[in-house]
Write an enzyme that holds these catalytic residues in place. Structure first.
Site, PDB file in Angstrom:
ATOM      1  CE  LYS A   1      -1.470  10.914 -11.702  1.00  0.00           C
ATOM      2  NZ  LYS A   1      -0.869   9.570 -11.363  1.00  0.00           N
TER       3      LYS A   1
ATOM      4  CD1 TRP B   1      -8.021  11.307 -22.787  1.00  0.00           C
ATOM      5  CD2 TRP B   1      -9.025  10.786 -24.704  1.00  0.00           C
ATOM      6  NE1 TRP B   1      -8.785  12.375 -23.163  1.00  0.00           N
ATOM      7  CE2 TRP B   1      -9.408  12.085 -24.333  1.00  0.00           C
ATOM      8  CE3 TRP B   1      -9.523  10.251 -25.886  1.00  0.00           C
ATOM      9  CZ2 TRP B   1     -10.280  12.858 -25.107  1.00  0.00           C
ATOM     10  CZ3 TRP B   1     -10.387  11.018 -26.659  1.00  0.00           C
ATOM     11  CH2 TRP B   1     -10.761  12.306 -26.275  1.00  0.00           C
TER      12      TRP B   1
ATOM     13  CG  ASP C   1      -1.812   1.169   1.335  1.00  0.00           C
ATOM     14  OD1 ASP C   1      -1.578   2.171   0.625  1.00  0.00           O
ATOM     15  OD2 ASP C   1      -2.770   1.105   2.123  1.00  0.00           O
TER      16      ASP C   1
ATOM     17  CE1 TYR D   1      -6.137  10.461 -11.367  1.00  0.00           C
ATOM     18  CE2 TYR D   1      -6.521  12.047 -13.124  1.00  0.00           C
ATOM     19  CZ  TYR D   1      -5.921  10.891 -12.672  1.00  0.00           C
ATOM     20  OH  TYR D   1      -5.108  10.169 -13.515  1.00  0.00           O
TER      21      TYR D   1
ATOM     22  CG  ASP E   1      -4.984  14.022 -20.181  1.00  0.00           C
ATOM     23  OD1 ASP E   1      -4.899  13.121 -19.312  1.00  0.00           O
ATOM     24  OD2 ASP E   1      -6.037  14.254 -20.799  1.00  0.00           O
TER      25      ASP E   1
HETATM   26  N1  LIG Z   1      -6.822   5.736 -16.935  1.00  0.00           N
HETATM   27  C1  LIG Z   1      -6.571   6.831 -17.644  1.00  0.00           C
HETATM   28  O1  LIG Z   1      -7.306   7.198 -18.553  1.00  0.00           O
HETATM   29  C2  LIG Z   1      -5.349   7.636 -17.341  1.00  0.00           C
HETATM   30  C3  LIG Z   1      -5.118   8.794 -18.099  1.00  0.00           C
HETATM   31  C4  LIG Z   1      -3.955   9.536 -17.852  1.00  0.00           C
HETATM   32  C5  LIG Z   1      -3.069   9.121 -16.872  1.00  0.00           C
HETATM   33  N2  LIG Z   1      -3.344   8.011 -16.140  1.00  0.00           N
HETATM   34  C6  LIG Z   1      -2.370   7.620 -15.120  1.00  0.00           C
HETATM   35  O2  LIG Z   1      -1.802   6.397 -15.560  1.00  0.00           O
HETATM   36  C7  LIG Z   1      -1.409   5.636 -14.428  1.00  0.00           C
HETATM   37  C8  LIG Z   1      -1.947   4.224 -14.540  1.00  0.00           C
HETATM   38  O3  LIG Z   1      -3.375   4.304 -14.585  1.00  0.00           O
HETATM   39  P1  LIG Z   1      -4.295   3.022 -14.790  1.00  0.00           P
HETATM   40  O4  LIG Z   1      -5.313   3.394 -15.792  1.00  0.00           O
HETATM   41  O5  LIG Z   1      -3.460   1.811 -14.984  1.00  0.00           O
HETATM   42  O6  LIG Z   1      -5.015   2.991 -13.361  1.00  0.00           O
HETATM   43  P2  LIG Z   1      -5.691   1.778 -12.606  1.00  0.00           P
HETATM   44  O7  LIG Z   1      -6.079   0.703 -13.543  1.00  0.00           O
HETATM   45  O8  LIG Z   1      -6.726   2.393 -11.706  1.00  0.00           O
HETATM   46  O9  LIG Z   1      -4.489   1.209 -11.737  1.00  0.00           O
HETATM   47  C9  LIG Z   1      -4.025   1.856 -10.603  1.00  0.00           C
HETATM   48  C10 LIG Z   1      -3.520   0.799  -9.656  1.00  0.00           C
HETATM   49  O10 LIG Z   1      -3.073   1.471  -8.467  1.00  0.00           O
HETATM   50  C11 LIG Z   1      -3.544   0.715  -7.381  1.00  0.00           C
HETATM   51  N3  LIG Z   1      -3.627   1.476  -6.146  1.00  0.00           N
HETATM   52  C12 LIG Z   1      -4.610   2.318  -5.738  1.00  0.00           C
HETATM   53  N4  LIG Z   1      -4.357   2.729  -4.485  1.00  0.00           N
HETATM   54  C13 LIG Z   1      -3.189   2.140  -4.112  1.00  0.00           C
HETATM   55  C14 LIG Z   1      -2.418   2.131  -2.925  1.00  0.00           C
HETATM   56  N5  LIG Z   1      -2.792   2.843  -1.859  1.00  0.00           N
HETATM   57  N6  LIG Z   1      -1.284   1.395  -2.888  1.00  0.00           N
HETATM   58  C15 LIG Z   1      -0.906   0.658  -3.948  1.00  0.00           C
HETATM   59  N7  LIG Z   1      -1.582   0.611  -5.099  1.00  0.00           N
HETATM   60  C16 LIG Z   1      -2.721   1.338  -5.175  1.00  0.00           C
HETATM   61  C17 LIG Z   1      -4.916   0.231  -7.809  1.00  0.00           C
HETATM   62  O11 LIG Z   1      -5.338  -0.842  -6.992  1.00  0.00           O
HETATM   63  P3  LIG Z   1      -6.924  -1.096  -6.785  1.00  0.00           P
HETATM   64  O12 LIG Z   1      -7.469  -1.377  -8.134  1.00  0.00           O
HETATM   65  O13 LIG Z   1      -6.949  -2.261  -5.854  1.00  0.00           O
HETATM   66  O14 LIG Z   1      -7.460   0.169  -6.190  1.00  0.00           O
HETATM   67  C18 LIG Z   1      -4.630  -0.192  -9.242  1.00  0.00           C
HETATM   68  O15 LIG Z   1      -4.131  -1.514  -9.287  1.00  0.00           O
HETATM   69  C19 LIG Z   1      -1.884   6.424 -13.204  1.00  0.00           C
HETATM   70  O16 LIG Z   1      -0.816   7.199 -12.711  1.00  0.00           O
HETATM   71  C20 LIG Z   1      -2.949   7.342 -13.760  1.00  0.00           C
HETATM   72  O17 LIG Z   1      -3.085   8.515 -12.986  1.00  0.00           O
HETATM   73  C21 LIG Z   1      -4.439   7.255 -16.360  1.00  0.00           C
END
Ligand SMILES: NC(=O)c1ccc[n+]([C@@H]2O[C@H](COP(=O)([O-])OP(=O)(O)OC[C@H]3O[C@@H](n4cnc5c(N)ncnc54)[C@H](OP(=O)(O)O)[C@@H]3O)[C@@H](O)[C@H]2O)c1
Length: 304
Positions: A145, A167, A40, A141, A115
């Site tokens: 970030k 995205w 965590d 959010y 973004d």
């Molecule tokens: N998704 C988008 O469209 C998007 C766009 C731009 C940037 N991003 C960035 O890209 C990165 C990856 O995003 P993603 O889409 O892969 O997100 P995701 O699928 O939500 O994955 C995030 C992971 O972080 C874990 N997490 C949450 N709280 C935590 C904690 N306290 N300790 C350890 N792990 C924790 C989550 O676990 P749980 O599932 O168990 O909560 C999940 O496995 C992030 O930095 C996000 O901000 C995403």
């Protein structure tokens, strides 16, 4: 080391790093991958202990920690104070702790950002956004970030790679592509926002890019990495219909005002690949090609 290994991006990073020869990986690579249940990131002492344990038995070559953990429920963070507090702990505070732990053991940190931290260009100009363009995060959010980025830079000035992407969709977890595939079966026609512009990004391509960055000797910096080109959510939804063999004319354009959401979304978040190229890295493939490739690798994406 991959943190947040169970998320959409984390899953693809681990799949690639765990496969000898994938993404140019030499078979000698050793990977420590920790999901949320294993580490965590809001537990600062546990983070320090995990990073020390990782470096206590160092493998060959450079030590790089990739932080793919994040609190990504952007709308929930606007409406639920507990969720907002978690967003701050995971997205703002934890990256600073991870960066300090990397500094202590001499590791580099690849930290993924978004973004959403960027603001509109002066005078309403519309061109692909560069890392030096103005930031103006709107919503919990986005602010969390940006704060995370700032803490990473402060704690690890010479050994950070902050990578803003946009995205994202992947094989794991909910995403826009999967939602459109489901709605294609549930509705005859659907209205999708056509006044937000961005760069859809397949997590598989981003994982390849982050691994290439981690292996490179690129200097510490903030860079943008997203699928090539740009579209709107309407354009992406039509492409999903095309992949399904469904009639894209069933997707109708609408504006953001007719689809209110708790968290504000940027109207323009097309990311430039200039900062990526300047590090000698291959830009991510064009978004439309990437969608086709993603669907070929993960046909379940189209099951909704
Ligand atoms: N998704 C988008 O469209 C998007 C766009 C731009 C940037 N991003 C960035 O890209 C990165 C990856 O995003 P993603 O889409 O892969 O997100 P995701 O699928 O939500 O994955 C995030 C992971 O972080 C874990 N997490 C949450 N709280 C935590 C904690 N306290 N300790 C350890 N792990 C924790 C989550 O676990 P749980 O599932 O168990 O909560 C999940 O496995 C992030 O930095 C996000 O901000 C995403």
């Amino acid at each position: 080391m991959v943190i947040g290994a169970g998320g959409a991006l984390g899953t693809d990073l681990v799949a690639r790093l765990g496969t000898p020869g994938a993404s140019g990986a030499p078979p000698t690579d050793s990977v420590t991958a920790l999901t949320r249940s294993e580490l965590d990131v809001t537990d600062a002492e546990a983070v320090r202990a995990a990073v020390r344990a990782w470096r206590a038995a160092p493998g060959e070559g450079a030590a790089v920690l990739v932080n793919a953990s994040a609190f990504t429920a952007v709308d929930l963070a606007e409406t639920d104070p507990d969720a907002a507090a978690r967003a701050w702990a995971v997205n703002a505070e934890a990256p600073g702790v991870l960066a300090a732990a990397c500094a202590e053991v001499g590791a580099r940190l690849v930290h993924v950002s978004t973004d959403y931290v960027l603001g509109p260009l002066p005078g309403g100009e519309r061109r692909p956004l560069e890392p030096g363009d103005p930031t103006a995060p709107e919503g919990v959010y986005a602010r969390s970030k940006l704060a995370g980025e700032e803490r990473v830079r402060a704690a690890l000035p010479d050994a950070h790679h902050i990578v803003r992407t946009a995205w994202l969709y992947g094989a794991t977890g909910p995403n826009f592509v999967r939602t459109m595939a489901r709605l294609s079966r549930e509705r005859d026609v659907l209205d999708v926002v056509d006044d937000q512009h961005g760069s859809p990004t397949w997590t598989g391509d981003l994982a390849d890019g982050l691994i290439a960055l981690a292996r490179s000797s690129a200097p510490a910096s903030t860079r943008h990495a997203a699928g090539g080109g740009a579209t709107t959510w309407w354009g992406l939804a039509r492409a999903v219909f095309e992949e399904l063999g469904a009639d894209p004319e069933r997707v109708r354009p609408c504006d953001t005002a007719s689809f209110p959401r708790p968290a504000p979304r940027p109207a323009w978040s097309v990311l430039s690949d200039a900062s990526w190229r300047s590090a000698g890295l291959e830009p991510l493939p064009p978004w439309r090609d990437a969608l086709r490739t993603a669907v070929r690798h993960h046909p379940a994406l189209l099951l909704g």
